[in-house]
Design a protein around this motif. Structure first.
Motif, PDB file in Angstrom:
ATOM      1  N   THR A   1      -8.336  39.392  40.639  1.00 52.30           N
ATOM      2  CA  THR A   1      -6.977  39.752  41.045  1.00 52.30           C
ATOM      3  C   THR A   1      -7.087  40.706  42.221  1.00 52.30           C
ATOM      4  O   THR A   1      -8.111  41.371  42.413  1.00 52.30           O
ATOM      5  CB  THR A   1      -6.193  40.418  39.911  1.00 52.30           C
ATOM      6  OG1 THR A   1      -6.925  41.577  39.439  1.00 52.30           O
ATOM      7  CG2 THR A   1      -6.018  39.455  38.738  1.00 52.30           C
ATOM      8  N   SER A   2      -6.042  40.786  43.017  1.00 51.39           N
ATOM      9  CA  SER A   2      -6.055  41.709  44.151  1.00 51.39           C
ATOM     10  C   SER A   2      -4.628  41.976  44.606  1.00 51.39           C
ATOM     11  O   SER A   2      -3.754  41.108  44.475  1.00 51.39           O
ATOM     12  CB  SER A   2      -6.869  41.128  45.313  1.00 51.39           C
ATOM     13  OG  SER A   2      -7.053  42.096  46.339  1.00 51.39           O
ATOM     14  N   ASP A   3      -4.405  43.171  45.114  1.00 50.82           N
ATOM     15  CA  ASP A   3      -3.110  43.524  45.700  1.00 50.82           C
ATOM     16  C   ASP A   3      -1.953  43.282  44.737  1.00 50.82           C
ATOM     17  O   ASP A   3      -0.893  42.789  45.125  1.00 50.82           O
ATOM     18  CB  ASP A   3      -2.915  42.757  47.006  1.00 50.82           C
ATOM     19  CG  ASP A   3      -3.953  43.142  48.051  1.00 50.82           C
ATOM     20  OD1 ASP A   3      -3.676  44.053  48.839  1.00 50.82           O
ATOM     21  OD2 ASP A   3      -5.036  42.537  48.057  1.00 50.82           O
TER      22      ASP A   3
ATOM     23  N   SER B   1      -0.622  38.386  46.752  1.00 53.34           N
ATOM     24  CA  SER B   1      -0.196  39.739  46.391  1.00 53.34           C
ATOM     25  C   SER B   1       0.796  39.693  45.247  1.00 53.34           C
ATOM     26  O   SER B   1       1.336  38.638  44.898  1.00 53.34           O
ATOM     27  CB  SER B   1       0.450  40.437  47.595  1.00 53.34           C
ATOM     28  OG  SER B   1       1.646  39.784  47.961  1.00 53.34           O
ATOM     29  N   ALA B   2       1.035  40.858  44.656  1.00 56.42           N
ATOM     30  CA  ALA B   2       2.044  41.049  43.602  1.00 56.42           C
ATOM     31  C   ALA B   2       1.791  40.199  42.369  1.00 56.42           C
ATOM     32  O   ALA B   2       2.699  39.964  41.580  1.00 56.42           O
ATOM     33  CB  ALA B   2       3.447  40.775  44.149  1.00 56.42           C
ATOM     34  N   GLY B   3       0.557  39.751  42.191  1.00 60.32           N
ATOM     35  CA  GLY B   3       0.248  38.941  41.020  1.00 60.32           C
ATOM     36  C   GLY B   3       0.745  37.521  41.106  1.00 60.32           C
ATOM     37  O   GLY B   3       0.960  36.880  40.084  1.00 60.32           O
ATOM     38  N   GLN B   4       0.937  37.008  42.316  1.00 58.71           N
ATOM     39  CA  GLN B   4       1.389  35.631  42.461  1.00 58.71           C
ATOM     40  C   GLN B   4       0.283  34.631  42.152  1.00 58.71           C
ATOM     41  O   GLN B   4       0.555  33.462  41.868  1.00 58.71           O
ATOM     42  CB  GLN B   4       1.926  35.383  43.868  1.00 58.71           C
ATOM     43  CG  GLN B   4       0.876  35.446  44.963  1.00 58.71           C
ATOM     44  CD  GLN B   4       1.442  35.300  46.358  1.00 58.71           C
ATOM     45  OE1 GLN B   4       1.224  36.159  47.214  1.00 58.71           O
ATOM     46  NE2 GLN B   4       2.168  34.234  46.601  1.00 58.71           N
ATOM     47  N   ALA B   5      -0.967  35.077  42.213  1.00 56.61           N
ATOM     48  CA  ALA B   5      -2.091  34.170  41.964  1.00 56.61           C
ATOM     49  C   ALA B   5      -3.309  34.980  41.558  1.00 56.61           C
ATOM     50  O   ALA B   5      -3.356  36.213  41.696  1.00 56.61           O
ATOM     51  CB  ALA B   5      -2.388  33.322  43.193  1.00 56.61           C
ATOM     52  N   MET B   6      -4.307  34.264  41.067  1.00 55.75           N
ATOM     53  CA  MET B   6      -5.592  34.835  40.700  1.00 55.75           C
ATOM     54  C   MET B   6      -6.674  33.860  41.148  1.00 55.75           C
ATOM     55  O   MET B   6      -6.513  32.636  41.053  1.00 55.75           O
ATOM     56  CB  MET B   6      -5.647  35.038  39.180  1.00 55.75           C
ATOM     57  CG  MET B   6      -6.967  35.532  38.634  1.00 55.75           C
ATOM     58  SD  MET B   6      -6.813  35.980  36.873  1.00 55.75           S
ATOM     59  CE  MET B   6      -6.312  34.391  36.160  1.00 55.75           C
ATOM     60  N   ALA B   7      -7.756  34.392  41.693  1.00 50.88           N
ATOM     61  CA  ALA B   7      -8.849  33.529  42.140  1.00 50.88           C
ATOM     62  C   ALA B   7      -9.784  33.224  40.975  1.00 50.88           C
ATOM     63  O   ALA B   7     -10.102  34.106  40.167  1.00 50.88           O
ATOM     64  CB  ALA B   7      -9.618  34.192  43.268  1.00 50.88           C
TER      65      ALA B   7
END
Length: 529
Positions: free
Chosen positions: A14-16, A260-266
């Motif tokens: 996760t990031s940002d 950002s904002a938890g819209q996705a996760m790698a």
């Protein structure tokens, strides 16, 4: 006799997140396709498939929502920091510091680190005196039950001193991330001999990952492309900071960036094949993004933050004043073409608070809508979304003109029809509407039909042209005062005074004091084309 099968290891990044634990943007009610609670559901699903997966956060978790602001500024701070608690509840294996981790000062950052119960990796942030990593180990080696060893190195964009309040980073030195990566990768490869090396970097790509063409001035803020092209020994580069949705490969290095904002996760999968003597060899790498829109929020996770969220929502809905006249922003693009009552209000608050002669301010996002008839704290934080403070700089007429020329780069003419649009440079790799300022205390005209660098066709104060050697006290947010947004002409300018109070507090206090905010506009500037 059967051969040992290959082993696939999963990494989630996760990031940002920027404080988005809940699936809301706080502007209004309604479930949004974002937030760590939705990613928590995806994390649980992935753990059911691979209990040994590694879960990493890549920074900018502590700032960005009213929930985090309320906790930092207004709550009694009882119990764990919400960001630290979130990392603990979801079982993160490691985290990396982002630039916004420093926004609320060292005490709150250290609390979040302690409360997270996981290491924070920061190889290139060191104590000035000892030159040792300031926040924890520079890297961590994780060992799979099959004996596979994965090293994770943490790095943060070293551009932070250009943005952050000096008081928040006192005693710290931010070393060049690319140079630090080179040094630490060599050391890790020699001393640890891992089966795979992952760099978790709170920074992004300074060039297009596919073409290699520059996408921004090469300031050193983002160095991801150079890491992939110039350094050997990296298997995976996990990035952030730019809020882009990326997955793929650059020069044989698997890359990912989850927005950002938890819209996705790698999701990264590494397949290892056994070698003679019991060792392992990395055989295959793949990356893709898991979208929050595909999941429902984990209600058990959210239940741990109920009281803080309730207090935040109650605070947001408190009426603090009213407006007379129209302070709304129906169309942010149009509001950036000529003096607008809302930006004039923000500039006038900055002038009143600081006593400066000239002020500049931005409409930060295209979601900003200004004020309605009744003004609440929700209106304030929805329009002014960053925890900026104010600085007053001593600037010459030449510096002001150069800053306006930089502002004028925000616009480009349509290739057909002669209309006006936002320059592509301000839309990719992420929207940068916050890097276009509107000024009060002087009169000016930007002519976008003119060549870049020659677009300021009128610049006056009190009916007289601003001369190059004239001098003025100019107030702006702390990010801009440090040269953020490619305003290099502001770097090193004399700081006349600073206002340490968060700008949202200043706006709210001003509204409470005056009760009624009247829509006024002196039409001191315009954009023509």
């Amino acid at each position: 006799m059967t051969s040992t099968p290959s082993v696939v290891m999963t990494l989630l990044q996760t990031s940002d997140i920027h404080g988005h634990l809940y699936p809301t943007d706080y502007r209004a009610a309604g479930d949004q396709p974002l937030g760590l609670a939705k990613l928590a559901t995806l994390i649980a699903k992935e753990r059911s498939l691979d209990p040994e997966l590694l879960l990493l956060d890549n920074g900018d978790l502590l700032q960005g929502t009213p929930l985090m602001y309320h906790y930092a500024k207004l709550s009694s701070r009882q119990g764990r920091h919400p960001a630290g608690l979130a990392l603990k509840l979801l079982g993160y294996d490691a985290a990396v510091l982002g630039n916004h981790e420093f926004n609320y000062g060292p005490e709150l950052l250290n609390q979040a680190i302690t409360d997270s119960d996981c290491p924070w990796l920061a190889a290139n942030i060191v104590n000035e005196d000892s030159q040792l990593p300031a926040f924890g180990p520079p890297y961590r080696v994780f060992t799979h039950p099959e004996g596979i060893r994965i090293a994770v190195l943490g790095l943060t964009t070293h551009y932070i001193p250009n943005w952050e309040s000096p008081a928040h980073i006192a005693g710290l030195e931010f070393k060049d991330a690319l140079e630090s990566a080179q040094s630490w990768i060599a050391r890790i490869r020699e001393q640890e001999q891992p089966d795979a090396l992952v760099v978790c970097y709170h920074g992004g790509f300074e060039r297009d990952p596919l073409t290699g063409e520059p996408t921004e001035p090469l300031t050193g803020e983002n160095q991801g492309y150079a890491m992939c092209r110039e350094l050997s020994g990296i298997d995976v580069l996990l990035t952030g900071h730019q809020h882009r949705l990326l997955s793929g490969e650059v020069n044989g290095v698997a890359i990912a960036q989850p927005g950002s904002a938890g819209q996705a996760m790698a999701k990264v999968q590494l397949e290892f094949v056994p070698q003679p003597g019991g060792s392992w060899k990395l055989h295959r790498k793949s990356t893709h993004l898991l979208m929050a829109s595909d999941a429902a929020a984990d209600e058990d996770f959210l239940s741990q933050f109920t009281e803080e969220e309730r207090a935040t929502q109650a605070w947001l809905d408190q009426p603090i004043g009213s407006s007379e006249g129209d302070l709304s922003i129906p169309d942010p693009f149009t509001a950036r073409l000529a003096d607008h009552p809302f930006t004039e209000f923000v500039n006038r608050v900055q002038l009143a608070v600081t006593g400066a002669e000239i002020s500049c301010a931005a409409i930060f996002t295209n979601e900003a809508r200004g004020f309605g008839e009744q003004i609440t704290m929700r209106d304030v934080v929805s329009n002014y979304i960053y925890p900026n403070t104010l600085k007053v700089l001593r600037l010459s007429g030449r510096q002001i003109r150069e800053a306006l020329e930089q502002n004028a780069r925000y616009f480009a003419r349509e290739e057909s029809g002669g209309g006006l649009r936002v320059s592509p440079d301000y839309l990719a790799p992420k929207p940068q509407h916050y890097n276009y300022d509107m000024w009060e205390g002087m009169d000016y005209t930007l002519d976008i039909s003119q060549p870049v660098g020659q677009r300021v066709v009128r610049l006056e104060r009190g009916g007289l042209p601003l001369t190059a050697d004239s001098s003025f006290e100019v107030v702006m947010n702390s990010y801009r005062a440090g040269g953020g947004g490619n305003f290099d002409m502001l770097k090193g300018a004399t700081v006349v005074r600073e206002i340490p109070t968060d700008m949202t507090e200043l706006l709210a206090d001003y509204i409470r004091e005056h009760g009624v905010i009247r829509s006024v506009c002196n039409h001191n500037w315009q954009v023509i084309y």
